[in-house]
Design an enzyme around this catalytic site. Sequence first.
Site, mmCIF file in Angstrom:
data_model
loop_
_atom_site.group_PDB
_atom_site.id
_atom_site.type_symbol
_atom_site.label_atom_id
_atom_site.label_comp_id
_atom_site.label_asym_id
_atom_site.label_seq_id
_atom_site.Cartn_x
_atom_site.Cartn_y
_atom_site.Cartn_z
ATOM 1 N N LYS A 66 1.038 6.162 7.630
ATOM 2 C CA LYS A 66 1.876 4.958 7.620
ATOM 3 C C LYS A 66 3.362 5.342 7.667
ATOM 4 O O LYS A 66 4.132 4.768 8.432
ATOM 5 C CB LYS A 66 1.574 4.104 6.370
ATOM 6 C CG LYS A 66 0.144 3.560 6.360
ATOM 7 C CD LYS A 66 -0.106 2.595 5.227
ATOM 8 C CE LYS A 66 -0.326 3.262 3.899
ATOM 9 N NZ LYS A 66 -1.594 4.003 3.799
ATOM 10 N N THR A 67 3.738 6.327 6.843
ATOM 11 C CA THR A 67 5.138 6.765 6.828
ATOM 12 C C THR A 67 5.516 7.366 8.175
ATOM 13 O O THR A 67 6.600 7.083 8.723
ATOM 14 C CB THR A 67 5.350 7.815 5.707
ATOM 15 O OG1 THR A 67 4.901 7.244 4.480
ATOM 16 C CG2 THR A 67 6.798 8.218 5.584
ATOM 17 N N ASP A 111 7.797 1.569 1.172
ATOM 18 C CA ASP A 111 6.460 2.093 0.894
ATOM 19 C C ASP A 111 5.921 1.447 -0.393
ATOM 20 O O ASP A 111 6.708 1.012 -1.232
ATOM 21 C CB ASP A 111 6.571 3.613 0.706
ATOM 22 C CG ASP A 111 5.243 4.317 0.943
ATOM 23 O OD1 ASP A 111 4.269 3.656 1.348
ATOM 24 O OD2 ASP A 111 5.195 5.540 0.727
ATOM 25 N N THR A 160 -1.470 0.340 0.446
ATOM 26 C CA THR A 160 -2.899 0.672 0.458
ATOM 27 C C THR A 160 -3.694 -0.570 0.065
ATOM 28 O O THR A 160 -4.911 -0.560 0.108
ATOM 29 C CB THR A 160 -3.182 1.794 -0.559
ATOM 30 O OG1 THR A 160 -2.573 1.437 -1.790
ATOM 31 C CG2 THR A 160 -2.618 3.114 -0.083
ATOM 32 N N ARG A 219 -3.636 14.112 6.621
ATOM 33 C CA ARG A 219 -2.909 14.813 5.553
ATOM 34 C C ARG A 219 -3.801 15.876 4.916
ATOM 35 O O ARG A 219 -3.374 16.982 4.610
ATOM 36 C CB ARG A 219 -2.443 13.803 4.498
ATOM 37 C CG ARG A 219 -1.615 14.429 3.395
ATOM 38 C CD ARG A 219 -1.222 13.401 2.354
ATOM 39 N NE ARG A 219 -0.304 12.418 2.896
ATOM 40 C CZ ARG A 219 -0.030 11.241 2.312
ATOM 41 N NH1 ARG A 219 -0.609 10.930 1.177
ATOM 42 N NH2 ARG A 219 0.816 10.407 2.871
#
Length: 349
Positions: A66-67, A111, A160, A219
């Site tokens: 997302k980032t 975020d 999330t 990740r």
Amino acid sequence: MENNRFITNKELVTDDGDISLRPTTFDDYIGQDKVKANLKVYVAASRARGEALDHVLLYGPPGLGKTTLAHIIAAELGVEIKVTSGPGIERAANLASLLTNLQERDVLFLDEIHRLNHSIEEVLYPAMEDFVLDISTGKGAGATSLRLPLHKFTLIGATTRAGMLTGPLRDRFGVICRLEPYSTADLVRIIKRSARLLKITIDDDAATELSSRSRGTPRIANRLLKRVRDFAQVMGDGNITLPITVKALNDMEIDPLGLDYNDMKLLSALVQKFDGGPTGLDTLAAAINEDAGTIEDVIEPYLIQLGFIARTPRGRIALKAAFNHLGVKPSKKAVMQLSFLDTVGGNNE
Ligand code: ADE
């Protein structure tokens, strides 16, 4: 707990080195094809009109990019991005100062937007909708309010938990994108790209093995790649082969599907202690001594993706694949529940 998980989905300080692995353009970004294709259109259109892109909400499990996507959107728009987070904004004045410092068409990335304090959230409504900041000064009869115009900007919110956003906030996003766990094939491409950037050589079968143990999450794939590289360096000639990958991952107690100790703890509680469920989230959380939010955001999405568990209105249930994976024979009651689910479709929510 979360901090002790080797394959935690949380961004770790040590991941800072990953910044060089992060794609910076849509073309470099692998996977999430539908989201990417749509975003490309919206970005190109708003750029051509010279207008700010509508506000974007990105949601989905942690670690899916997302980032990274927010930075790509800003870069492709050709604008600056300012980064903050829900828990990072303690007072309305902090948000006001961020907003007033944005230039025309800039991006503000917020975020964990679901963790924004509700009184601060209210500052966002007029800012998002009318690009103004409402400031009230004084109290009681002497109270006055001031409207400050802001430059037209794009808010990119990430969460999330889309379900935890209030209706008014959700309604102010013109673009809502849900990120999905990555396929093994996409993770293989990501691992090969990262290996190239890190100047590591990795065999095809090793990349496939690594990707199938990365829980659909880039990740985690990148983090495991770096650890397997250590094993390859110390135990081999530096080249990442399948035997070295298998040994490294086994030594790290990551099973062939990428499940770690915490996943197994949840699965065995649901299968053995609760006979396959249905079990309420809080009961499950207490039984395995884990935070309910971590279960929902970090542990469950992958178990659901694997078809191991399902969320039903009556609670969590273990599906056939979970019993098989644990090598546990379902009880009569569990068998009946499973065959009932087969007929009605054991859906997740
Ligand atoms: N590294 C992390 N996520 C990635 C992605 N989606 N594409 C390419 N490289 C990545």
